[in-house]
Each structure stands twice: as structure tokens, then as C-alpha cells.
Design an enzyme around this catalytic site. Structure first.
Site, short mmCIF file in Angstrom:
data_model
loop_
_atom_site.label_atom_id
_atom_site.label_comp_id
_atom_site.label_asym_id
_atom_site.label_seq_id
_atom_site.Cartn_x
_atom_site.Cartn_y
_atom_site.Cartn_z
N TYR A 156 0.83 -1.21 0.00
CA TYR A 156 0.00 0.00 0.00
C TYR A 156 0.87 1.26 0.00
CZ TYR A 156 -3.70 -3.34 1.13
OH TYR A 156 -4.57 -4.40 1.10
C1 LIG Z 1 -0.89 -8.32 0.86
C2 LIG Z 1 -0.71 -9.24 -0.32
C3 LIG Z 1 -2.01 -9.30 -1.13
C4 LIG Z 1 0.38 -8.68 -1.22
O1 LIG Z 1 0.60 -9.53 -2.31
P1 LIG Z 1 2.08 -9.95 -2.75
O2 LIG Z 1 1.96 -10.58 -4.09
O3 LIG Z 1 2.67 -10.73 -1.64
O4 LIG Z 1 2.82 -8.55 -2.76
P2 LIG Z 1 3.37 -7.56 -3.88
O5 LIG Z 1 2.60 -7.58 -5.12
O6 LIG Z 1 3.46 -6.27 -3.19
O7 LIG Z 1 4.80 -8.14 -4.16
C5 LIG Z 1 5.72 -8.18 -3.13
C6 LIG Z 1 7.13 -8.27 -3.57
O8 LIG Z 1 7.29 -8.68 -4.94
C7 LIG Z 1 8.23 -7.81 -5.57
N1 LIG Z 1 7.87 -7.68 -7.00
C8 LIG Z 1 7.14 -6.74 -7.57
N2 LIG Z 1 7.04 -6.95 -8.90
C9 LIG Z 1 7.73 -8.06 -9.14
C10 LIG Z 1 8.00 -8.79 -10.32
N3 LIG Z 1 7.51 -8.40 -11.50
N4 LIG Z 1 8.77 -9.89 -10.22
C11 LIG Z 1 9.26 -10.27 -9.03
N5 LIG Z 1 9.03 -9.61 -7.87
C12 LIG Z 1 8.28 -8.54 -7.94
C13 LIG Z 1 8.06 -6.51 -4.88
O9 LIG Z 1 9.22 -5.71 -5.01
C14 LIG Z 1 7.82 -6.95 -3.47
O10 LIG Z 1 9.03 -7.24 -2.81
P3 LIG Z 1 9.23 -6.83 -1.28
O11 LIG Z 1 8.05 -7.42 -0.52
O12 LIG Z 1 10.51 -7.46 -0.93
O13 LIG Z 1 9.23 -5.34 -1.25
C15 LIG Z 1 -0.29 -10.67 0.13
O14 LIG Z 1 0.96 -10.62 0.76
C16 LIG Z 1 -1.30 -11.33 1.04
O15 LIG Z 1 -2.25 -11.94 0.58
N6 LIG Z 1 -1.07 -11.23 2.37
C17 LIG Z 1 -1.92 -11.88 3.36
C18 LIG Z 1 -3.31 -11.35 3.32
C19 LIG Z 1 -3.37 -9.86 3.55
O16 LIG Z 1 -2.72 -9.33 4.45
N7 LIG Z 1 -4.20 -9.17 2.75
C20 LIG Z 1 -4.38 -7.75 2.87
C21 LIG Z 1 -5.37 -7.49 3.96
S1 LIG Z 1 -5.61 -5.76 4.16
#
Ligand SMILES: CC(C)(COP(=O)(O)OP(=O)(O)OC[C@H]1O[C@@H](n2cnc3c(N)ncnc32)[C@H](O)[C@@H]1OP(=O)(O)O)[C@@H](O)C(=O)NCCC(=O)NCCS
Length: 187
Positions: A156
Site C-alpha cells: 500500500y
Molecule cells: C498483501 C498481499 C495481497 C500482497 O501480495 P504480494 O503478491 O505478496 O505482494 P506484492 O505484489 O506487493 O509483491 C511483493 C514483492 O514482490 C516484488 N515484485 C514486484 N514486482 C515483481 C515482479 N515483476 N517480479 C518479481 N518480484 C516482484 C516486490 O518488489 C515486493 O518485494 P518486497 O516485498 O521485498 O518489497 C499478500 O501478501 C497477502 O495476501 N497477504 C496476506 C493477506 C493480507 O494481508 N491481505 C491484505 C489485507 S488488508
């Protein structure tokens, strides 16, 4: 280093399409949030009610076997909705009425955003969020998330969400939450 191609497809889902896969979607949610399995039965009627709301919009990430790997949905926030009234109450206590109205007059509530643990950390969450926001007509987006740090917070902040309300307690949940918001469109 070149980024490897994404294995998942992101597609929009209609309410009837999600309805058919509601059990699978809720299982994904419970796994991502690490909630007890019983949460599925509790949440099902809530998700079904959300689907009826104005400007409800959902995107999902599908894996190679067409399985649900990620989901994001939300709808237009409005007076009378539980979340809206909770946030209004919290904001009124700390902000002038003009600020409250600015945030709460024309916004999309990002209700859920989840990625299965095995697919997290590869940018899928951000892709889902961006695709979901592409079709939103409101001028702002608001969400609530448990106080960090977490992967959700990192995401976020990275896409420009700012503090609207911090350390807020919703009725019935002892955890402190943050309400974050952003002007749309996303850059
Ligand atoms: C929150 C959530 C949806 C985020 O999804 P995610 O896929 O894990 O996160 P992002 O899309 O932000 O990606 C995260 C990482 O991938 C990296 N990334 C981004 N684009 C990329 C790409 N093209 N290739 C590889 N890595 C990449 C980012 O730099 C980031 O790295 P960092 O965490 O070390 O900074 C997920 O972690 C989740 O489901 N969490 C549990 C449930 C939750 O909390 N939901 C939200 C409730 S409010």
C-alpha cells in the site's frame, strides 16, 4: 537480470462467476489471512451481500490449473454501510468535517486483497490491485488493514496510500487498524 514471465493470469470476475467459486475464494482468503477454517461460514453471507453493492468489482489471479491464486474486490462506499459508518465515527473524532467529507463522499472501498502464500512476494498483489483500480469510477480508494508491518503495508505504501486514520478499533475487533487512502487513478 530479466523478470521471469508471470505464471498466473489476472481476469475480472462477475458476481455470478465468483458465486460459483465462492468456497474456493473464501478458502484462499482464510489461508492468506491465516484465519481459522470456521471463518469461511462466517464470511460467506457477507461476501454475497457485498456482491450486490453498487460498483462491486472483482479481479482474480488464476494459476496454471485454473485454480484461484489471488483475489481482490471492492465496491462503492456509501452512508449506512457498516464499514463506512465505523470509519466516519473514527474520522469525526480526529478530523474537521471537511476532511471527513473529502474522504467519504466518493470512494471505492477496497474490501479484500489476498494472494496465496506460495504466490506472494512476486508482485502479484500489486498487479491485482492495479487491475482492480483500473475499472473504478470513484475519485478515491479507501481500505483498512491491521497495523503493520506486513506485506500488505509495504504494497500500500509503494503504490502511494496515505494515512487516513491510525490505530483505530472497529467495533467487535480488538486489533488496532489503519485506514489508508489514495486519490485515483493510481499513477
Ligand atoms: C498483501 C498481499 C495481497 C500482497 O501480495 P504480494 O503478491 O505478496 O505482494 P506484492 O505484489 O506487493 O509483491 C511483493 C514483492 O514482490 C516484488 N515484485 C514486484 N514486482 C515483481 C515482479 N515483476 N517480479 C518479481 N518480484 C516482484 C516486490 O518488489 C515486493 O518485494 P518486497 O516485498 O521485498 O518489497 C499478500 O501478501 C497477502 O495476501 N497477504 C496476506 C493477506 C493480507 O494481508 N491481505 C491484505 C489485507 S488488508
Amino acid at each position: 537480470m530479466t523478470a521471469s514471465p508471470r505464471l498466473e493470469r489476472i481476469v475480472e470476475m462477475t458476481a455470478s462467476e465468483l458465486n460459483v467459486r465462492l468456497g474456493e475464494a473464501l478458502a484462499l482468503y482464510v489461508t492468506a489471512m491465516n484465519y481459522p477454517p470456521g471463518t469461511v461460514e462466517q464470511r460467506a453471507p457477507m461476501w454475497l451481500a457485498h456482491m450486490m453493492r453498487e460498483d462491486w468489482r472483482c479481479v482474480v489471479a488464476l494459476g496454471e490449473q485454473d485454480e484461484l491464486v489471488g483475489i481482490g474486490y471492492g465496491y462503492r462506499g456509501a452512508a449506512g454501510q457498516w464499514w463506512h459508518e465505523q470509519v466516519r465515527r473514527g474520522l469525526m473524532a480526529v478530523s474537521p468535517p471537511a476532511v471527513v467529507d473529502d474522504w467519504l463522499t466518493d470512494y471505492f472501498e477496497l474490501t479484500e486483497l489476498h494472494v496465496l502464500p506460495r504466490a506472494q512476494g512476486r508482485g502479484l498483489g500489486e498487479d491485482l490491485l492495479r487491475r482492480l483500480m483500473e475499472g473504478v469510477r470513484s475519485t478515491r480508494v479507501l481500505l483498512s488493514t491491521p497495523e503493520g508491518p506486513s506485506k500488505a503495508w509495504k504494497l500500500y505504501r509503494r503504490v502511494g496510500f496515505v494515512d487516513v486514520l491510525r490505530h483505530y478499533q472497529f467495533t467487535g475487533d480488538p486489533r488496532p487498524f489503519a485506514v489508508l487512502g489514495r486519490v485515483l487513478p493510481l499513477a
